[in-house]
Design an enzyme around this catalytic site. Structure first.
Site, PDB file in Angstrom:
ATOM      1  CE  LYS A  28      -3.835  -2.339   2.329  1.00  0.00           C
ATOM      2  NZ  LYS A  28      -4.885  -2.227   3.366  1.00  0.00           N
ATOM      3  CE1 TYR A  75      -9.489  -2.662   0.216  1.00  0.00           C
ATOM      4  CE2 TYR A  75      -8.629  -0.809  -1.036  1.00  0.00           C
ATOM      5  CZ  TYR A  75      -8.425  -1.929  -0.236  1.00  0.00           C
ATOM      6  OH  TYR A  75      -7.150  -2.311   0.104  1.00  0.00           O
ATOM      7  CG  ASN A 131      -3.605  -2.458   6.807  1.00  0.00           C
ATOM      8  OD1 ASN A 131      -3.480  -2.082   5.645  1.00  0.00           O
ATOM      9  ND2 ASN A 131      -4.610  -3.213   7.202  1.00  0.00           N
ATOM     10  CG  HIS A 158      -5.364  -6.203  -0.155  1.00  0.00           C
ATOM     11  ND1 HIS A 158      -6.566  -6.144   0.515  1.00  0.00           N
ATOM     12  CD2 HIS A 158      -5.553  -7.047  -1.198  1.00  0.00           C
ATOM     13  CE1 HIS A 158      -7.450  -6.916  -0.120  1.00  0.00           C
ATOM     14  NE2 HIS A 158      -6.861  -7.465  -1.163  1.00  0.00           N
ATOM     15  CD  GLU A 168      -8.954  -8.777  -3.613  1.00  0.00           C
ATOM     16  OE1 GLU A 168      -7.799  -9.215  -3.396  1.00  0.00           O
ATOM     17  OE2 GLU A 168      -9.759  -8.499  -2.705  1.00  0.00           O
TER      18      GLU A 168
HETATM   19  P1  CMP Z   1      -7.439  -4.592   3.621  1.00  0.00           P
HETATM   20  O1  CMP Z   1      -7.144  -5.971   4.046  1.00  0.00           O
HETATM   21  O2  CMP Z   1      -6.709  -4.041   2.461  1.00  0.00           O
HETATM   22  O3  CMP Z   1      -9.001  -4.467   3.285  1.00  0.00           O
HETATM   23  C1  CMP Z   1      -9.845  -3.510   3.832  1.00  0.00           C
HETATM   24  C2  CMP Z   1      -9.106  -2.412   4.488  1.00  0.00           C
HETATM   25  O4  CMP Z   1      -9.904  -1.523   5.241  1.00  0.00           O
HETATM   26  C3  CMP Z   1      -8.173  -2.998   5.524  1.00  0.00           C
HETATM   27  O5  CMP Z   1      -7.120  -3.647   4.858  1.00  0.00           O
HETATM   28  C4  CMP Z   1      -7.794  -1.773   6.324  1.00  0.00           C
HETATM   29  O6  CMP Z   1      -6.739  -1.041   5.729  1.00  0.00           O
HETATM   30  C5  CMP Z   1      -9.063  -0.964   6.226  1.00  0.00           C
HETATM   31  N1  CMP Z   1      -9.749  -0.979   7.507  1.00  0.00           N
HETATM   32  C6  CMP Z   1     -10.323  -2.031   8.096  1.00  0.00           C
HETATM   33  N2  CMP Z   1     -10.848  -1.666   9.296  1.00  0.00           N
HETATM   34  C7  CMP Z   1     -10.583  -0.353   9.425  1.00  0.00           C
HETATM   35  C8  CMP Z   1     -10.871   0.605  10.435  1.00  0.00           C
HETATM   36  N3  CMP Z   1     -11.544   0.270  11.552  1.00  0.00           N
HETATM   37  N4  CMP Z   1     -10.451   1.874  10.243  1.00  0.00           N
HETATM   38  C9  CMP Z   1      -9.793   2.205   9.109  1.00  0.00           C
HETATM   39  N5  CMP Z   1      -9.498   1.341   8.118  1.00  0.00           N
HETATM   40  C10 CMP Z   1      -9.888   0.077   8.288  1.00  0.00           C
END
Ligand code: CMP
Length: 138
Positions: free
Chosen positions: A10, A50, A113, A116, A127
């Site tokens: 990311k 998303y 984070n 993904h 995807e």
């Molecule tokens: P990802 O696995 O890429 O798929 C959905 C994304 O939403 C997840 O990683 C996080 O980056 C984001 N996400 C999930 N929960 C939260 C949250 N409570 N607040 C902000 N972002 C979130």
């Protein structure tokens, strides 16, 4: 159980210079790279990718974050790839991620984070088709 998954490094991890370390960790964990590119999502691309989260409170933050800079996208191959890769990346919230996981090492928050990984074989296929043309995946 399928043997491929879709991963993204990311914008936060790209900005922080972690592309090389993350790819190294993926390869040394036994994944093969079947397709790979550096790209950037438009806001609209991120909203499409998303879409399943569109009712979530964090949706706007998520799509604006995911479109703010370059990402690295790859199709990875390994036995039980979806589950194996999710184990390697760790919990969504890095403060809960296990020692040695990619998110423990490189993620800064639940929103930013670092990586993904697809959450099911069905989503891995959707995807992978989103990011790569058929002739790019072999
Ligand atoms: P990802 O696995 O890429 O798929 C959905 C994304 O939403 C997840 O990683 C996080 O980056 C984001 N996400 C999930 N929960 C939260 C949250 N409570 N607040 C902000 N972002 C979130």
């Amino acid at each position: 159980m399928s043997n491929t998954t879709l991963m993204m490094i990311k914008p936060d991890a790209v900005e922080n210079g972690h592309i090389g370390n993350i790819l190294q960790k993926i390869l040394s964990s036994g994944f093969q790279i079947k397709a790979l590119k550096l790209t950037q999502l438009s806001l609209n691309d991120a909203k499409r990718f998303y879409e399943i989260h569109k009712e979530r409170a964090f949706f706007n933050d998520l799509v604006s974050f995911m479109s703010r800079g370059p990402i690295v996208v790859a199709v990875l191959k390994k036995k039980d790839a979806v589950n194996s890769f999710r184990n390697l990346i760790g919990s969504t919230d890095p403060s809960e991620a296990a020692e040695g996981t990619i998110r423990k090492l490189y993620a800064t928050s639940i929103g930013e984070n670092a990586v993904h990984g697809s959450d099911s074989d069905e989503n891995a296929e959707i995807e992978s088709s989103f990011h790569f043309a058929g002739r790019e995946r072999f």
